[in-house]
Each structure stands twice: as structure tokens, then as C-alpha cells.
Design an enzyme around this catalytic site. Structure first.
Site, PDB file in Angstrom:
ATOM      1  CG  ASP A   2      -1.841   1.103   1.367  1.00 10.00           C
ATOM      2  OD1 ASP A   2      -1.759   2.016   0.528  1.00 10.00           O
ATOM      3  OD2 ASP A   2      -2.661   1.090   2.300  1.00 10.00           O
ATOM      4  CG  ASP A  95      -3.192   3.934  -3.131  1.00 11.08           C
ATOM      5  OD1 ASP A  95      -4.153   3.248  -3.524  1.00 11.08           O
ATOM      6  OD2 ASP A  95      -3.209   4.583  -2.082  1.00 11.08           O
ATOM      7  CD  GLU A  96      -5.391  -0.189  -1.489  1.00 13.09           C
ATOM      8  OE1 GLU A  96      -5.654  -0.542  -0.336  1.00 13.09           O
ATOM      9  OE2 GLU A  96      -6.260   0.115  -2.321  1.00 13.09           O
TER      10      GLU A  96
END
Lengths: 406, 370
Positions: A2, A95-96
């Protein structure tokens, strides 16, 4: 994995003057905070606050206009680093990512070492912080990555899982939102372990088939494997829209903006190697009312002029404008991979070669160094530079999330 | 008007004309047939203003001459259920027609309209007239119809281009990625003309032409921009597509450097096999031609396949990719045991023609970028 305060970190990395300072990523004009740096979070700024509210918490906050292209580009760089470790990289959101490191790591200890190396590389090569959680299932890995921020590195080994579940409230688990949490609490279920021990028939009675999944969630089980990274294939549509600096009824101005948007969509389609056959056009008037329509074409297209031809036909059906126009947008969907069908006749073949030549020049010398003359109308109207945020839908899965989840 | 007709003949007449009845017309009268009984001839006519079909039979049983319009749906349904050998149409009064069977045991009354309210059949001026063998015309349509464009924004390509140089009638169609060319002999002397005939008229023509028809007269009314096809007892007229057809001659490769002779069925079957490997219909099929052998292959995300067939070829190896649909369409209409495939480079158009007569039919297909 993350990324920590992703948009803000990217901006801080791009501009050293922002580093160590409270930064809020937002739009222009009246806007809300899409995300903010850890410095701002310390002072109580949160995602979703209006800029005005954020300033009350943190008067020295620096608002920065979000630049989606930059974030998508950075996300791809991160993904390509991940792909060096395993082909099983699942993009969960911008973003993960999930990585299946069973093969390269083997033991949990190796996993921890490998994750540390990955974290270091992303820090070194891109200057960005991230938190990594390592666990036997995706949902537990996500939970682990949320434990320490920023720069977290958390391992849930098999033997720890029971105690982790015992002390984790249900709402910490990805997928359990406010409503589900309230409902579970009302049933006396507060921790994940409690959820895991609950009779499945009770859960099914309250949540339908989801009850089965909840029960498994409570035991930290997630049977879904990490899916393989599939490039561009997941793009579902490509679109751009633009809010005019002031409302207008001038058809030539609206047309010029539309052409510019279509050119941008064309450039991106070609960049992704896609062609599309459905063109949607939407328009918003000064009072925020709007209209939209889409048209499916008999042939797949990928150049600005072709997109414009279809979009302008739709726009013509809305003309004369009922009210002053605030925004226009165009989206191409019904996408397919461009398999490189060549054309017999000069006109079409030339059009495509022309677009490709323009792409080559522009990618070397900057966006729209070569561009349709109509852009002058746009510049005259905006009184300066052209700036349009991009919108990418479903690229890859989860990219349509307007802001990263923290 | 009072007429008696053989039920079968009448039914055939209606079936011939029916394609010109449009299902969603703005003009109510266009959902009617026009029936005209004059002297010893009964004519049935229908139009949607783009095309029109007129078909007639001679009759000795016209009791009372006259003309009327009658709803197409009702009339065809009624004629279908009448089981006697003949049927009588009798306009009993204004706006009312009685249809009865031989024995008068079955009677129908339906509304009818005035012939004056119906758009007339445009006058056929025979300023450019040719005559062509019906079989040849049908063959030309069969060969060129698959590559007509469906993209209405390129309306010029939404039809078959007819070019008559006085001796031969060339028929050409293209959708911009492939092209079909057919050449048929014209009977006797004829004047030159060029015309683009819309797909709709072509479809109607193909459906209406029967094996009994021997020759078809084609005439053009250039001032009205109309074309007429007359054969047997039928005349079809259509408006023409206005504009200049692209210079097709320029894209038919003249001298291809790599020429392969191959069994039509063999290469057709191999191509069909390859597309079974994927659900994505436009996945390119690759053709690798080397000395006396062709390797046909497909590579898609969901599957792949290869098939090897013998060919007659001596020359440099070449690999080229095509949309399989285009290849299959071209090979299906070649009507020759062996085909000649002419190639130059992997990005130049490929040419498919029957081995025996490389002028009769030519399929030109643009490859997909390797």
C-alpha cells in the site's frame, strides 16, 4: 503493498520544496482534499475535507492540483518493479497491489526479506514510502499493510493469525463498511475472531449469501488467488472532460474544446494500443443540468478527427445550446486491442500515419507541440495554457477510484 | 376494379414486391401495395421511395379495369390462408375491397386506398442501357456483396460500384480494408456508365432474381440519379449513391512478387480451423509461406493453433497476417479449385484470384500489422 499518502508523496517527490511540509492534493476552485501528506494529517487534515476546513486545521497547508497522468505513470513504474519479483501482481487500486510471493520466497522469513528489499527499491528508485503486509491470504495481507504507516513492514505468520483476529475489530477488515459493522455489532460481534466463530446460518439469515464470505473473513480466509498482471487489457474506456474558465454559448469555442478533448482521447487510445467504437458526448450547462448521448460506430476508431466527427454529430443534436455551457466531455468505450488492420485507401491510411507521426513528435518534444489550429481558439478563450486532467476508467481494475484509500 | 387471379401467381407476385415495403415508414400509404389492372395486365407495385419494385402478370380475367392501394400486411396474410385455386378482388365501393375465394365460401373485406395517393413509378428513360446475363449478375453480387462497407459515414462505400466500359461490366465493392472485383460480359453493344448501387437495392435484386431469368436489362437515368433493373415481369428501380467512387484500380496490386498456388478448400479449412482456437473474431491469422508449404497459425490470449498445408510456391519465405473473416469471405466466393495468392511484403495488400482466370474475380485484402 500500500503506497503511503500516494498522490501527496508523488508530488513531494516531484517538487523538493514540498517535502516535509503539509500538502493537500485537490482540484481547482472550490474543491475538497483528495489526499494529504502525513505532515498535514498530523494536524488533523483528512481526505474529503473542503480546502477551507483543511486550512482551519492547518493554516500553512499547501494545496497542490492533482495530476492524474503523473500518478498513473508512477503507479505503472511501481507495478513494473513488482513484476520483477513475480508475474502474479494484482493491481487492486492505483496505490495498492497484491503480490503472490509464494514461489520466489518459500518461507515467511524469506517473504519478509523480499518485502524489505522491494520496499527499499521503491524508496530508492522512486523516493516513495509504502507499507507492506505479508500474510497467507489477501485480506490478511491488506490488514497487515494497514497496521504500520508509513514505511510499515508487518508479517502475519500462520501462528500469529489467531491472536491477530482475536484483537482486531471487524471494521478494520477490508470489505466491512459502516453498515455491516453496525449490523455485526448489533449481533454482538465486535472482533474478527468472534465473527469467525459465529454460526454461518445466523450470518446468512442477516446478510444473505454474503454471510458465507463474512464467516470466512472472520477466520482470515480468502480463497481468491492473486490474479496475474494483465496490462492495458483492462481499460474499459478513455475519456476527457473540461470545465470552461467561464460559461459560454459560442459554438466555435465549444467545438475547439471538443476537438482538443478528442485529440487527447485519441493520443491515449493509441498509447494504450486500443481502438474503440462507442463515442459518448456529454455537456453540462451553467445551472449544472446536462445532457449526454452515445453512439456506436460501425468501425473501430483511434484518431482525434474520427472521434471528433462522431462527438460533434452528437453535439449538433443538442444545438442550439439551451443555456450557456459549463463543461463538455467525450469518452470512447467499446474498446478492443488494436490488432493493426491496415487500410487500402490513402485517406484512411494517411490519417492514421499522420496521427502516429504526431504522437512521435509530441512524445519527444512535449505534449501538443504539433496540434490542430483550433487549439488557438481554446488558448485565446482560456487566456493561456491548456490543462486538462485525464480520466482513465478501470485502468487497471480499481483505477477509477477517484482517490486512494488510506 | 374487379379481377380474378390464380392464387399461386398472385402470391408470387406479392412476394416479389414485398421487399420494397418498409416496416417503419413515415408515410402510411407506403405500407400499401399499388395494384393496377389495365387491359390484360395486372401490375403490383411497392416503394419506400428509395427503391421500388414492380411486377406484373398477364390476365384474361380482368372484369373491370382500375387501380387501388391495399395494405401489404393484410393482403399477404389473406392470400396465404386462401386455399382455393383462384381469388377475386373486387372494389365494392370507395375505400372497400372484397377478396373472395373461388367458391365464394370465404370472403374478406378490407380497406383500400386511392392509387392517386401513391407515389408513382418513376418513368424509365432508357438513356444508358445494357443487357447482362442474369447468372453473371448474380455471381457478381455474390462475390462483391460481403465486402460492401456498413459504415454509413462513408456512404460512398455502402454499395456496389458498377462500371461499364461498353464491353464488360465491372462490379467493385470495398470497406476500406478489403476489396472485391468482378468482371462480367455485357451482351451486344452498350453505352458506358458508372454508378454506385446501394446495398438495399442489391439485396432486393439478389433475392428477386430467379434461375429462370436469363438476362437483365440495366438502364440508368442519370438526370434523376436512378437505376433500373428489368428482368422477366419485374422492374426494380433504385436511387443511386451520389459521389465519386475511390480509384479502386490503384489498390489492386498488379505485379505481386510472391505468388502461391493453393487448393481453395485446403486453405479455407485451415483458416476456419484456426479461428476455432479463440473467441475473439478479429484475431489475425498468420500465413507463413515457404517452399511448397504453408504454416497457418493463430495466437490469441485464450488459445492458439497451427495447421500446415501443401502449396505450390518457390521463392523467399514470407509471413503475413490477415483478418480471418476477410480471407474466408474471399475464398468462399472464388469458385475455383485452386487459387492464386499474390503477395509482395507483409504490409502490402494481398491478392486472391482463381488460378484459371485471374481476371474474373479479384479479392484484395489489406494485411494486419505484424
Amino acid at each position: 503493498m500500500d503506497m503511503n499518502a500516494f498522490f501527496a508523496s508523488v508530488e513531494q517527490q516531484a517538487n523538493p520544496a514540498l517535502r516535509g511540509k503539509p500538502v493537500a492534493i485537490c482540484g481547482r476552485g472550490r474543491t475538497v482534499v483528495a489526499t494529504c501528506s502525513y505532515e498535514a494529517r498530523k494536524q488533523g487534515v483528512r481526505t474529503g475535507m473542503s480546502l477551507y476546513e483543511a486550512r482551519r486545521h492547518c493554516p500553512q497547508i499547501i494545496p497542490v492540483r492533482g495530476n492524474h497522468i503523473k500518478y498513473v505513470d508512477t503507479a505503472r513504474k511501481i507495478q513494473s518493479i513488482c513484476l520483477e519479483y513475480t508475474p502474479l501482481v494484482e493491481v487492486f487500486s492505483i496505490d495498492e497491489v497484491f503480490l503472490d510471493i509464494t514461489a520466489p520466497a518459500g518461507t515467511p522469513k524469506d517473504g519478509l526479506r523480499l518485502a524489505g528489499e522491494l520496499q527499499l527499491r521503491i524508496k530508492k528508485e522512486l523516493g516513495l514510502p509504502c507499507s507492506i503486509g505479508i500474510a497467507p491470504s489477501k485480506i490478511l495481507a491488506k490488514l497487515a499493510s494497514d497496521r504500520e504507516k508509513p514505511d510499515g513492514l508487518v508479517l502475519f505468520a500462520e501462528e500469529d493469525i489467531e491472536s491477530v483476529l482475536e484483537c482486531t475489530p471487524v471494521e478494520d477488515m477490508c470489505g466491512i463498511g459502516e453498515n455491516t459493522k453496525n449490523c455485526l455489532n448489533a449481533l454482538g460481534i465486535r472482533t474478527l475472531a468472534q465473527l469467525g466463530r459465529t454460526d454461518v446460518s445466523l450470518l446468512v439469515r442477516h446478510f444473505g449469501f454474503l454471510g458465507n464470505i463474512l464467516k470466512k473473513t472472520g477466520r482470515g480466509m480468502d480463497m481468491n488467488p492473486v490474479s496475474a498482471y494483465s496490462d492495458a487489457g483492462e481499460i474499459k474506456s478513455v475519456g476527457h472532460s473540461n470545465t470552461f474558465p467561464r460559461d459560454t454559448r459560442a459554438a466555435d469555442v465549444v467545438r475547439a474544446f471538443l476537438l482538443m478533448l478528442c485529440e487527447r482521447v485519441g493520443v491515449r487510445l493509441r498509447k494504450y494500443g486500443m481502438i474503440g467504437r462507442t463515442v459518448s458526448f456529454y455537456i453540462r450547462y451553467c445551472d449544472f443540468s446536462g445532457e449526454s448521448r452515445q453512439k456506436s460506430l460501425p468501425e473501430y476508431i483511434k484518431t482525434g478527427p474520427d472521434i471528433y466527427a462522431a462527438a460533434a454529430r452528437i453535439m449538433d443534436s443538442f444545438m442550439p445550446f439551451k443555456k450557456a455551457v459549463r463543461l463538455v466531455g467525450v469518452t470512447v468505450s467499446g474498446l478492443e486491442k488494436d490488432k493493426g488492420q491496415l487500410h487500402l485507401f490513402g485517406d484512411r491510411a494517411r490519417k492514421e500515419r499522420f496521427a502516429e507521426a504526431m504522437d512521435r513528435i509530441n512524445s519527444r518534444h512535449g505534449e501538443f507541440m504539433i496540434r490542430p489550429l483550433a487549439f488557438e481558439v481554446v488558448e485565446k478563450f482560456t487566456g493561456g495554457a491548456i490543462d486538462v486532467p485525464a480520466r482513465v476508467h478501470g485502468f487497471p481494475a480499481g483505477f477509477n477510484a477517484s482517490a486512494p484509500r488510506y | 376494379m374487379k379481377i380474378k387471379l390464380n392464387t399461386n401467381d398472385f402470391s408470387n407476385l406479392l412476394t416479389t414486391v414485398l421487399p420494397a415495403i418498409s416496416t417503419r415508414s413515415t408515410l402510411p400509404s407506403l405500407s400499401h401495395f399499388l395494384i393496377d389492372a389495365d387491359k390484360d395486365k395486372i401490375k403490383v407495385y411497392a416503394t419506400d421511395l428509395e427503391i421500388g419494385i414492380e411486377s406484373s402478370i398477364s390476365s384474361k380475367e380482368i372484369e373491370k379495369e382500375g387501380a387501388l392501394t391495399i395494405p401489404a400486411r393484410n393482403l399477404t396474410d389473406i392470400i396465404r390462408v386462401i386455399d382455393s385455386d383462384s381469388v377475386t378482388l373486387n372494389k365494392v365501393k370507395e375505400g372497400k375491397v372484397e377478396i373472395s375465394s373461388d367458391d365464394s365460401n370465404t370472403k374478406f373485406n378490407i380497406v383500400c386506398g386511392e392509387s392517386e395517393d401513391y407515389p408513382g413509378f418513376p418513368e424509365m428513360k432508357e438513356d444508358r442501357l445494357i443487357s447482362i446475363d442474369a447468372k453473371s449478375l448474380k455471381e457478381g453480387i455474390e462475390k462483391t456483396l460481403p465486402s460492401v462497407s456498413k459504415d454509413e459515414s462513408r456512404y460512398i462505400l455502402c454499395g456496389i460500384y458498377f462500371e461499364n466500359d461498353g464491353k464488360e461490366l465491372k462490379m467493385v465493392s470495398t470497406d476500406g480494408r478489403r476489396l472485391s472485383y468482378y468482371k462480367g460480359k455485357v451482351k451486344g453493344n452498350s453505352s458506358k456508365f458508372k454508378a454506385i448501387i446501394p446495398t438495399k437495392a442489391i439485396n432486393v435484386l439478389e433475392k428477386t432474381l430467379t434461375d429462370e431469368d436469363e438476362s437483365v436489362k440495366i438502364s440508368i437515368n442519370s438526370s434523376e440519379n436512378q437505376i433500373y433493373f428489368s428482368f422477366g415481369n419485374t422492374i426494380i428501380y433504385s436511387r443511386l449513391i451520389e459521389g465519386d467512387y475511390p480509384n479502386y484500380g490503384q489498390v489492386i496490386p498488379e505485379n505481386t512478387t510472391k505468388n502461391i498456388i493453393v487448393g481453395t478448400e485446403e486453405v479455407l479449412n485451415a483458416t476456419k480451423k484456426m479461428i476455432a482456437a479463440t473467441v475473439e473474431r478479429t484475431t489475425p491469422v498468420k500465413f507463413l509461406f515457404r517452399s511448397n508449404k504453408a504454416v497457418i497459425s493463430l495466437q490469441a490470449a485464450d488459445g492458439s493453433g497451427t495447421s500446415t498445408i501443401p502449396v505450390q510456391y518457390k521463392g523467399d519465405e514470407i509471413e503475413i497476417a490477415f483478418n480471418p473473416e476477410f480471407i474466408i469471405n474471399a475464398l468462399r466466393v472464388v469458385r475455383s479449385d485452386k487459387v492464386k495468392i499474390g503477395l509482395t511484403t507483409p504490409i502490402n495488400p494481398g491478392k486472391i484470384a482463381p488460378e484459371s482466370d485471374t481476371e474474373l474475380y479479384i479479392g484484395v485484402i489489406m494485411p494486419m500489422r505484424p
